[in-house]
Motif scaffolding. Structure first.
Motif, PDB file in Angstrom:
ATOM      1  N   ASP A 110      13.554  -6.810  19.654  1.00 38.72           N
ATOM      2  CA  ASP A 110      14.351  -6.739  18.435  1.00 38.72           C
ATOM      3  C   ASP A 110      13.514  -7.177  17.241  1.00 38.72           C
ATOM      4  OD1 ASP A 110      16.575  -5.914  19.828  1.00 38.72           O
ATOM      5  OD2 ASP A 110      17.277  -7.967  20.207  1.00 38.72           O
ATOM      6  N   PRO A 111      13.650  -6.495  16.090  1.00 39.15           N
ATOM      7  CA  PRO A 111      12.882  -6.901  14.898  1.00 39.15           C
ATOM      8  C   PRO A 111      13.374  -8.245  14.362  1.00 39.15           C
ATOM      9  CG  PRO A 111      14.463  -5.187  14.321  1.00 39.15           C
ATOM     10  CD  PRO A 111      14.497  -5.311  15.818  1.00 39.15           C
ATOM     11  N   VAL A 112      12.467  -9.036  13.830  1.00 34.86           N
ATOM     12  CA  VAL A 112      12.791 -10.329  13.215  1.00 34.86           C
ATOM     13  C   VAL A 112      12.657 -10.181  11.697  1.00 34.86           C
ATOM     14  CG1 VAL A 112      12.205 -12.768  13.058  1.00 34.86           C
ATOM     15  CG2 VAL A 112      11.938 -11.549  15.235  1.00 34.86           C
ATOM     16  N   PRO A 113      13.781 -10.201  10.965  1.00 36.15           N
ATOM     17  CA  PRO A 113      13.705  -9.988   9.515  1.00 36.15           C
ATOM     18  C   PRO A 113      12.885 -11.084   8.833  1.00 36.15           C
ATOM     19  CG  PRO A 113      15.976  -9.832  10.313  1.00 36.15           C
ATOM     20  CD  PRO A 113      15.163 -10.388  11.436  1.00 36.15           C
ATOM     21  N   MET A 114      12.199 -10.699   7.785  1.00 35.00           N
ATOM     22  CA  MET A 114      11.438 -11.680   7.006  1.00 35.00           C
ATOM     23  C   MET A 114      12.402 -12.508   6.163  1.00 35.00           C
ATOM     24  SD  MET A 114       8.349 -11.091   4.221  1.00 35.00           S
ATOM     25  CE  MET A 114       7.317 -10.242   5.404  1.00 35.00           C
ATOM     26  N   PRO A 115      12.301 -13.834   6.198  1.00 34.37           N
ATOM     27  CA  PRO A 115      13.173 -14.665   5.351  1.00 34.37           C
ATOM     28  C   PRO A 115      13.003 -14.318   3.870  1.00 34.37           C
ATOM     29  CG  PRO A 115      12.026 -16.002   6.988  1.00 34.37           C
ATOM     30  CD  PRO A 115      11.405 -14.639   7.035  1.00 34.37           C
ATOM     31  N   HIS A 116      14.031 -14.655   3.100  1.00 36.99           N
ATOM     32  CA  HIS A 116      13.997 -14.343   1.658  1.00 36.99           C
ATOM     33  C   HIS A 116      12.752 -14.933   1.000  1.00 36.99           C
ATOM     34  CE1 HIS A 116      15.280 -13.726  -2.461  1.00 36.99           C
ATOM     35  NE2 HIS A 116      15.078 -15.016  -2.687  1.00 36.99           N
ATOM     36  N   TRP A 117      12.148 -14.164   0.131  1.00 40.67           N
ATOM     37  CA  TRP A 117      10.987 -14.628  -0.615  1.00 40.67           C
ATOM     38  C   TRP A 117      10.966 -13.971  -1.982  1.00 40.67           C
ATOM     39  CZ3 TRP A 117       6.904 -11.272  -2.055  1.00 40.67           C
ATOM     40  CH2 TRP A 117       6.988  -9.975  -1.541  1.00 40.67           C
TER      41      TRP A 117
ATOM     42  N   ILE B  38       9.171  -3.104   4.222  1.00 41.57           N
ATOM     43  CA  ILE B  38       8.812  -4.122   5.225  1.00 41.57           C
ATOM     44  C   ILE B  38       9.761  -4.054   6.411  1.00 41.57           C
ATOM     45  CG2 ILE B  38       8.733  -6.612   5.650  1.00 41.57           C
ATOM     46  CD1 ILE B  38       7.762  -6.961   2.749  1.00 41.57           C
ATOM     47  N   ALA B  39      11.072  -3.948   6.136  1.00 36.38           N
ATOM     48  CA  ALA B  39      12.062  -3.882   7.220  1.00 36.38           C
ATOM     49  C   ALA B  39      11.858  -2.637   8.077  1.00 36.38           C
ATOM     50  CB  ALA B  39      13.465  -3.915   6.629  1.00 36.38           C
ATOM     51  N   ALA B  40      11.546  -1.495   7.436  1.00 38.35           N
ATOM     52  CA  ALA B  40      11.322  -0.259   8.190  1.00 38.35           C
ATOM     53  C   ALA B  40      10.095  -0.382   9.073  1.00 38.35           C
ATOM     54  CB  ALA B  40      11.173   0.913   7.228  1.00 38.35           C
ATOM     55  N   ASN B  41       9.023  -0.982   8.568  1.00 43.17           N
ATOM     56  CA  ASN B  41       7.814  -1.166   9.371  1.00 43.17           C
ATOM     57  C   ASN B  41       8.069  -2.123  10.531  1.00 43.17           C
ATOM     58  OD1 ASN B  41       6.417   0.543   7.667  1.00 43.17           O
ATOM     59  ND2 ASN B  41       5.485  -1.111   6.466  1.00 43.17           N
ATOM     60  N   GLN B  42       8.859  -3.166  10.275  1.00 42.66           N
ATOM     61  CA  GLN B  42       9.187  -4.105  11.345  1.00 42.66           C
ATOM     62  C   GLN B  42      10.002  -3.417  12.439  1.00 42.66           C
ATOM     63  OE1 GLN B  42      11.189  -7.177   9.116  1.00 42.66           O
ATOM     64  NE2 GLN B  42       9.368  -8.503   9.090  1.00 42.66           N
ATOM     65  N   ALA B  43      10.932  -2.548  12.034  1.00 42.61           N
ATOM     66  CA  ALA B  43      11.766  -1.843  13.018  1.00 42.61           C
ATOM     67  C   ALA B  43      10.913  -0.925  13.889  1.00 42.61           C
ATOM     68  CB  ALA B  43      12.855  -1.054  12.292  1.00 42.61           C
TER      69      ALA B  43
ATOM     70  N   VAL C  64       0.842  -1.204   0.000  1.00 47.08           N
ATOM     71  CA  VAL C  64       0.000   0.000   0.000  1.00 47.08           C
ATOM     72  C   VAL C  64       0.873   1.249   0.000  1.00 47.08           C
ATOM     73  CG1 VAL C  64      -1.676   1.324   1.330  1.00 47.08           C
ATOM     74  CG2 VAL C  64      -1.945  -1.156   1.102  1.00 47.08           C
ATOM     75  N   GLU C  65       1.977   1.213   0.745  1.00 49.65           N
ATOM     76  CA  GLU C  65       2.860   2.369   0.815  1.00 49.65           C
ATOM     77  C   GLU C  65       3.642   2.596  -0.483  1.00 49.65           C
ATOM     78  OE1 GLU C  65       5.326   2.499   4.324  1.00 49.65           O
ATOM     79  OE2 GLU C  65       3.867   1.338   5.470  1.00 49.65           O
ATOM     80  N   LEU C  66       3.816   1.553  -1.297  1.00 52.26           N
ATOM     81  CA  LEU C  66       4.569   1.710  -2.547  1.00 52.26           C
ATOM     82  C   LEU C  66       3.853   2.607  -3.537  1.00 52.26           C
ATOM     83  CD1 LEU C  66       6.111  -1.760  -3.510  1.00 52.26           C
ATOM     84  CD2 LEU C  66       7.234   0.224  -2.510  1.00 52.26           C
ATOM     85  N   GLY C  67       2.532   2.560  -3.537  1.00 51.98           N
ATOM     86  CA  GLY C  67       1.786   3.347  -4.517  1.00 51.98           C
ATOM     87  C   GLY C  67       1.792   2.691  -5.889  1.00 51.98           C
ATOM     88  N   TYR C  68       1.254   3.422  -6.868  1.00 49.63           N
ATOM     89  CA  TYR C  68       1.150   2.908  -8.236  1.00 49.63           C
ATOM     90  C   TYR C  68       2.531   2.955  -8.900  1.00 49.63           C
ATOM     91  CZ  TYR C  68      -0.359   2.420 -13.087  1.00 49.63           C
ATOM     92  OH  TYR C  68      -0.520   1.996 -14.371  1.00 49.63           O
ATOM     93  N   PRO C  69       2.911   1.960  -9.736  1.00 44.57           N
ATOM     94  CA  PRO C  69       2.110   0.807 -10.153  1.00 44.57           C
ATOM     95  C   PRO C  69       2.345  -0.453  -9.322  1.00 44.57           C
ATOM     96  CG  PRO C  69       4.020   0.994 -11.565  1.00 44.57           C
ATOM     97  CD  PRO C  69       4.124   2.133 -10.577  1.00 44.57           C
ATOM     98  N   PHE C  70       3.545  -0.542  -8.650  1.00 41.91           N
ATOM     99  CA  PHE C  70       3.892  -1.802  -8.015  1.00 41.91           C
ATOM    100  C   PHE C  70       3.066  -2.073  -6.765  1.00 41.91           C
ATOM    101  CE2 PHE C  70       7.695  -1.212 -10.634  1.00 41.91           C
ATOM    102  CZ  PHE C  70       7.778  -2.471 -11.190  1.00 41.91           C
ATOM    103  N   GLY C  71       2.617  -1.023  -6.087  1.00 38.01           N
ATOM    104  CA  GLY C  71       1.762  -1.252  -4.935  1.00 38.01           C
ATOM    105  C   GLY C  71       0.484  -1.963  -5.321  1.00 38.01           C
ATOM    106  N   HIS C  72      -0.125  -1.534  -6.419  1.00 38.84           N
ATOM    107  CA  HIS C  72      -1.336  -2.190  -6.911  1.00 38.84           C
ATOM    108  C   HIS C  72      -1.013  -3.577  -7.458  1.00 38.84           C
ATOM    109  CE1 HIS C  72      -2.450   2.056  -6.825  1.00 38.84           C
ATOM    110  NE2 HIS C  72      -3.719   1.689  -6.848  1.00 38.84           N
ATOM    111  N   LEU C  73       0.097  -3.702  -8.162  1.00 38.77           N
ATOM    112  CA  LEU C  73       0.448  -4.982  -8.768  1.00 38.77           C
ATOM    113  C   LEU C  73       0.721  -6.046  -7.706  1.00 38.77           C
ATOM    114  CD1 LEU C  73       1.076  -6.712 -11.214  1.00 38.77           C
ATOM    115  CD2 LEU C  73       3.381  -5.737 -11.269  1.00 38.77           C
ATOM    116  N   VAL C  74       1.454  -5.700  -6.655  1.00 31.64           N
ATOM    117  CA  VAL C  74       1.759  -6.674  -5.601  1.00 31.64           C
ATOM    118  C   VAL C  74       0.481  -7.121  -4.898  1.00 31.64           C
ATOM    119  CG1 VAL C  74       2.925  -7.011  -3.394  1.00 31.64           C
ATOM    120  CG2 VAL C  74       4.109  -5.852  -5.268  1.00 31.64           C
ATOM    121  N   ARG C  75      -0.403  -6.183  -4.619  1.00 35.62           N
ATOM    122  CA  ARG C  75      -1.660  -6.554  -3.967  1.00 35.62           C
ATOM    123  C   ARG C  75      -2.506  -7.451  -4.867  1.00 35.62           C
ATOM    124  NH1 ARG C  75      -4.307  -1.140  -2.430  1.00 35.62           N
ATOM    125  NH2 ARG C  75      -2.799  -0.271  -3.904  1.00 35.62           N
ATOM    126  N   LEU C  76      -2.483  -7.170  -6.175  1.00 38.21           N
ATOM    127  CA  LEU C  76      -3.231  -8.023  -7.099  1.00 38.21           C
ATOM    128  C   LEU C  76      -2.609  -9.411  -7.176  1.00 38.21           C
ATOM    129  CD1 LEU C  76      -5.645  -8.056  -9.011  1.00 38.21           C
ATOM    130  CD2 LEU C  76      -4.110  -7.361 -10.862  1.00 38.21           C
TER     131      LEU C  76
END
Length: 454
Positions: free
Chosen positions: A364-371, A350-355, A243-255
């Motif tokens: 302490d923040p737990v990083p998301m594994p590679h995906w 994602i990392a900034a929101n986790q922090a 959602v924070e990315l905005g158009y176009p990739f924010g919409h594309l990732v959500r889709l």
């Protein structure tokens, strides 16, 4: 065809040009036996041939017998005035000598020309040969352009060798380039090796090289099927960051999360393929043509309310160029690209929101594994089948896979049903699940497909 005999001179030959269209005759030379001048052309079809330079030719031919009892055979020596009369007489004498020795000089000349052409072709660089390979082979493939980039693009396997001649490329050089590529992109190195083997096999077939230097090279990396799928917490983090990315990739990732099709298929979605229905409609249909699918099969994709709203919002977004024919685009002519860069932005968000969340909680923040984006498809299959009771065969159809969940090979071959209604129900149930468990909206209780049937 009429034949006359006279003493030939250069002036006489010049007077014969050009011959009237439709005429064809020969004049025998009195100086060299068997030497004749042919006037006209045997294959004149219309006056257009005259404008193309086919009519009115004056050529030298040699009439000779390869054996005493054989019929006379004509061999063309050349065309006047490119071949002068004196040179034609000397060439006729030389060819008659070769013919008496059982040698066909025309075939010898043809063989020499073929060898010279082969030497010329073999002296071409890898880049020049790849141009021909692209025109003859890759242009007919759906991923032809991507294959060319993998061969000699900026990160291509043969990028540092493209100015070399194909015959000079050694197995050790390809292995060295492959090891270098495998250090940073092991799976990509495997793909590049496969493309290189196919390219050099084509070179062997075209007689550009005598052997494939990449043929016996093994894959540098072991490939394992990815089994990474996201937890609900991870899906929530990805959605918020998108959602924070905005158009176009924010919409594309959500889709991609709501509609688990392949990344390239969604990213290159033209507006013309989408039917959002009349005003007030809650669902739509996306007709995906065969040429844009991995399996080369056309597919009608149901768009549930959430997917339809994301597509509609993307089309109306102010950041999208008005004249662009694509749902996701930053230009007026092409669909969106730069997925790696967008993925890095998403990971940073994602990392900034986790922090921030960790700081607020004092942990302490737990990083998301590679995906990867592709893992969203696995996440859908896992959660839809386990949490919602979606039939595995229906999930396969939603992913547009070969029906791997169908145990019968005969059924996989003969059952061509789209399962459209079943897919629509499954995707609507998945959207309700995403709204409630991922986004956090209260759209009603999520009812599993299995329970709904009961």
């Amino acid at each position: 065809m009429t034949t006359a005999k006279e003493e030939l001179t250069t002036k006489r030959l010049e007077a014969l040009m050009p011959a009237p269209v439709g005429q064809r005759y020969e004049i025998a030379d009195t100086h060299v036996g068997g030497l004749r001048v042919r006037v006209g052309d045997a294959k004149i079809e219309s006056t257009d041939r005259r404008r193309n330079g086919k009519a009115g030719h004056v050529s030298f031919v040699l009439l000779a017998r390869f054996t005493p009892k054989a019929n006379p055979t004509r061999r063309t020596l050349g065309t006047f005035p490119e071949l002068s009369l004196g040179d034609a007489r000397q060439k006729a004498i030389d060819w008659k000598t070769l013919i008496r020795r059982g040698i066909d000089p025309a075939e010898e000349a043809k063989q020499r020309r073929a060898e010279a052409e082969h030497r010329r072709l073999s002296r071409r660089t890898i880049g020049e040969v790849l141009d021909q390979y692209e025109a003859d082979k890759l242009a007919n493939l759906r991923r032809g352009k991507a294959t060319r980039r993998a061969l000699d693009g900026s990160c291509g396997l043969l990028a540092d060798l493209r100015d070399r001649e194909p015959n000079s490329i050694s197995r050790s050089e390809i292995r060295a380039a492959l090891r270098k590529r495998a250090l940073t992109s092991p799976i990509s190195a495997n793909r590049q090796l496969a493309y290189a083997k196919a390219f050099f096999n084509w070179c062997v077939a075209e007689e550009i090289v005598s052997a494939n230097p990449a043929q016996s090279i093994a894959k540098p990396s072991i490939e394992r099927a990815r089994d990474r799928h996201h937890s609900l917490d991870e899906l929530q983090e990805i959605w918020r960051a998108a959602v924070e990315l905005g158009y176009p990739f924010g919409h594309l990732v959500r889709l991609l999360m709501v509609l688990p099709m392949r990344r390239e298929e969604l990213a290159a979605m033209p507006i013309a393929e989408v039917d959002l229905g009349p005003e007030g409609a809650t669902e739509g249909i996306w007709t995906l043509p065969a040429e844009r699918t991995k399996r080369a099969n056309a597919l009608r994709v149901p768009l549930g309310p959430l997917a339809r709203s994301i597509v509609s919002e993307a089309i109306r977004n102010e950041a999208r160029p008005n004249k662009s024919p694509f749902v996701f685009s930053t230009t007026e002519t092409t669909s969106v690209s730069g997925f790696a860069k967008a993925k890095r932005r998403l990971d940073r968000t994602i990392a900034a929101n986790q922090a921030k969340a960790a700081e607020a909680s004092g942990v302490d923040p737990v990083p998301m594994p590679h995906w990867t984006f592709h893992d969203l498809r696995t996440s859908f299959t896992t959660l839809a089948c386990e949490e919602l009771g979606v039939d595995a065969a229906v999930a396969d159809r939603i992913l547009n896979h070969v029906a791997t969940a169908t145990t019968s090979k005969i059924m996989r071959v003969y059952n061509k049903s789209e399962l459209f209604e079943q897919r629509r129900l499954a995707l609507c149930a998945w959207e309700d699940f995403v709204r409630n468990r991922v986004i956090g909206e209260e759209s009603g209780k999520v009812v599993p497909i299995r329970a709904a049937r009961v």
